[in-house]
Each structure stands twice: as structure tokens, then as C-alpha cells.
Design an enzyme around this catalytic site. Structure first.
Site, PDB file in Angstrom:
ATOM      1  N   GLU A   1     -35.183  75.478  13.296  1.00 30.19           N
ATOM      2  CA  GLU A   1     -36.609  75.817  13.204  1.00 30.19           C
ATOM      3  C   GLU A   1     -36.945  76.335  11.806  1.00 30.19           C
ATOM      4  OE1 GLU A   1     -39.507  75.755  14.104  1.00 30.19           O
ATOM      5  OE2 GLU A   1     -39.862  76.114  16.232  1.00 30.19           O
TER       6      GLU A   1
ATOM      7  N   ILE B   1     -39.440  78.726  11.376  1.00 31.98           N
ATOM      8  CA  ILE B   1     -39.711  80.156  11.509  1.00 31.98           C
ATOM      9  C   ILE B   1     -39.892  80.546  12.970  1.00 31.98           C
ATOM     10  CG2 ILE B   1     -42.166  79.690  10.967  1.00 31.98           C
ATOM     11  CD1 ILE B   1     -42.210  82.520   9.676  1.00 31.98           C
TER      12      ILE B   1
ATOM     13  N   ASP C   1     -41.765  83.184  14.890  1.00 30.52           N
ATOM     14  CA  ASP C   1     -42.844  84.151  14.681  1.00 30.52           C
ATOM     15  C   ASP C   1     -42.953  85.004  15.950  1.00 30.52           C
ATOM     16  OD1 ASP C   1     -45.089  85.380  13.607  1.00 30.52           O
ATOM     17  OD2 ASP C   1     -46.452  83.773  14.146  1.00 30.52           O
TER      18      ASP C   1
ATOM     19  N   ASP D   1     -46.777  75.186   6.342  1.00 39.84           N
ATOM     20  CA  ASP D   1     -48.114  74.823   5.872  1.00 39.84           C
ATOM     21  C   ASP D   1     -49.172  75.879   6.147  1.00 39.84           C
ATOM     22  OD1 ASP D   1     -48.025  74.334   8.764  1.00 39.84           O
ATOM     23  OD2 ASP D   1     -50.015  73.469   8.478  1.00 39.84           O
TER      24      ASP D   1
HETATM   25  P1  IMP Z   1     -44.028  81.045  17.396  1.00 39.00           P
HETATM   26  O1  IMP Z   1     -44.117  80.141  18.583  1.00 39.00           O
HETATM   27  O2  IMP Z   1     -45.045  82.136  17.429  1.00 39.00           O
HETATM   28  O3  IMP Z   1     -42.623  81.588  17.169  1.00 39.00           O
HETATM   29  O4  IMP Z   1     -44.474  80.203  16.149  1.00 39.00           O
HETATM   30  C1  IMP Z   1     -43.636  79.355  15.535  1.00 39.00           C
HETATM   31  C2  IMP Z   1     -44.393  78.353  14.694  1.00 39.00           C
HETATM   32  O5  IMP Z   1     -45.609  78.858  14.122  1.00 39.00           O
HETATM   33  C3  IMP Z   1     -43.520  77.983  13.522  1.00 39.00           C
HETATM   34  O6  IMP Z   1     -42.619  76.948  13.873  1.00 39.00           O
HETATM   35  C4  IMP Z   1     -44.533  77.598  12.464  1.00 39.00           C
HETATM   36  O7  IMP Z   1     -44.853  76.230  12.600  1.00 39.00           O
HETATM   37  C5  IMP Z   1     -45.744  78.443  12.770  1.00 39.00           C
HETATM   38  N1  IMP Z   1     -45.772  79.641  11.884  1.00 39.00           N
HETATM   39  C6  IMP Z   1     -45.498  80.907  12.247  1.00 39.00           C
HETATM   40  N2  IMP Z   1     -45.601  81.756  11.203  1.00 39.00           N
HETATM   41  C7  IMP Z   1     -45.942  80.998  10.141  1.00 39.00           C
HETATM   42  C8  IMP Z   1     -46.183  81.313   8.746  1.00 39.00           C
HETATM   43  O8  IMP Z   1     -46.107  82.454   8.273  1.00 39.00           O
HETATM   44  N3  IMP Z   1     -46.502  80.243   7.951  1.00 39.00           N
HETATM   45  C9  IMP Z   1     -46.589  78.969   8.412  1.00 39.00           C
HETATM   46  N4  IMP Z   1     -46.365  78.638   9.707  1.00 39.00           N
HETATM   47  C10 IMP Z   1     -46.050  79.645  10.565  1.00 39.00           C
HETATM   48 MG    MG Z   2     -42.723  74.868  13.569  1.00 31.89          MG
END
Ligand code: IMP
Ligand code: MG
Length: 178
Positions: free
Chosen positions: A101, A103, A105, A161
């Protein structure tokens, strides 16, 4: 030097050289952990394409790579969104799988998607992420390999992005708040 993307300003955060060094360290760890196991690396598109390519080219063990895209839609269950993988054709049965992956988040995406991987009965599953934001984590997801833990700030570049732009930037930038 700051850069401007659409309506936002981003400032340099992690250099390409530092990224390269950390990705090399992660690859060395994976080389050691997966010797003789022929892991299947699965990159999650779009964000991970650059990291997955850099990490994969540094693997010296036998390894395979494939990519999937996650589509999230409103499910009929009370839990709401369902995440399904597009393009997962490989038979994971008995395989050593490494999910790659960009990131983690909130962890929502991987949390929703991991059961689909486990249902296919791999021999093992680990998560390798380029970044994680521990302060943003809301779901029970833990990376086995993480290049950088960062503050809860929006980042751009190295595959990631802002509204479709910035993925081609070879280093990492962070949103400038002022
Ligand atoms: P999660 O499901 O909240 O863990 O989000 C994961 C996805 O959100 C990542 O795979 C990214 O595509 C997007 N994302 C989260 N944080 C960022 C950031 O700071 N910059 C760009 N994309 C992000
Ligand atoms: Mg992603």
C-alpha cells in the site's frame, strides 16, 4: 522549493534519496524473511504503483507481483461500505502474500479488504506500506513493514495524489498549512 497543485501549496518533506535508502532497507528485510518462499506481492492501485515498483526491483529472492484495484460501494449490510478487489485473478491458496500500500491513513480500506484476502486461504499475509499515520488510525490494521510513520498531515508525490495530480513527483511533499 514549494510547489503548487490546483489550489494548494506543498513543501518538500522526504527526499528521493531518503526514500530510496528506506525502500532498500525494507527490501533487504523482505529478502531475508521470504527466502525460498516465492512471495506474491500484491500492489494496491493507484497509489502504490511507484513504491511497489521500487520495492519489487530491489527484491533479489524469487517473487511474483500482481496489482489490484479496490472499489468501494454501498453494501446491503449495516456496516455500509463494501470493498472489493478488481483484478485479483491469482490463486492465493497456500501462497505467501505481501500486500503493498502507499499509505495507511484511517486503515478503513485495508480493514474492509483483508477478509477477502484471508478467505482465499493464503499460507501467510503481511502488509508492506510506504507510509502510515498512526494518529489517524481508526481501524485495527497493522503494517508488518512500514517505511515511514508520519504525522497526520496530507502528503503528495511518490505515487500519491491530490485530486489526481502529483503522482509523478519522485519525492514526498506535505501540505503547507498557513
Ligand atoms: P484509509 O482507508 O483511510 O487508510 O486510506 C487509505 C488511502 O487514502 C490511501 O491508500 C491513499 O490512497 C489515500 N490517502 C490517505 N492519506 C493520504 C495522503 O496524505 N495523501 C494522498 N492520499 C492519501
Ligand atoms: Mg491507495
Amino acid at each position: 522549493m514549494d510547489i503548487h497543485v490546483i489550489d494548494k501549496t506543498f513543501t518538500p518533506f522526504i527526499t528521493a534519496a531518503t526514500i530510496d535508502a528506506r525502500v532498500s532497507e525494507m527490501a533487504a528485510q523482505i529478502n531475508a524473511d521470504y527466502e525460498g518462499k516465492r512471495p506474491l506481492v500484491i500492489g494496491v492501485l493507484n497509489g502504490s504503483f511507484m513504491f511497489a515498483a521500487d520495492l519489487f526491483r530491489k527484491l533479489t529472492i524469487e517473487a511474483e507481483i500482481s496489482f489490484i484495484k479496490l472499489a468501494s460501494y454501498k453494501g446491503t449490510t449495516s456496516t455500509g461500505n463494501v470493498v472489493t478487489a478488481i483484478g485479483m485473478e491469482e490463486n492465493l491458496n497456500g501462497r505467501h502474500v505481501i500486500i503493498v500500500e502507499d499509505i495507511i491513513d484511517t486503515g478503513k480500506t485495508l480493514h474492509a479488504f483483508m477478509p477477502e484476502i484471508h478467505n482465499r486461504q493464503p499460507a501467510s499475509v503481511k502488509i508492506a506500506t510506504f507510509l502510515s499515520k498512526p494518529d489517524a488510525l481508526k481501524y485495527d490494521v497493522k503494517a508488518d513493514y512500514c517505511a515511514f510513520e508520519i504525522e497526520n498531515k496530507f502528503v503528495l508525490g511518490y505515487g500519491m495524489d491530490y485530486d489526481g495530480l502529483g503522482r509523478n513527483i519522485p519525492e514526498l511533499y506535505v501540505l503547507k498549512e498557513n
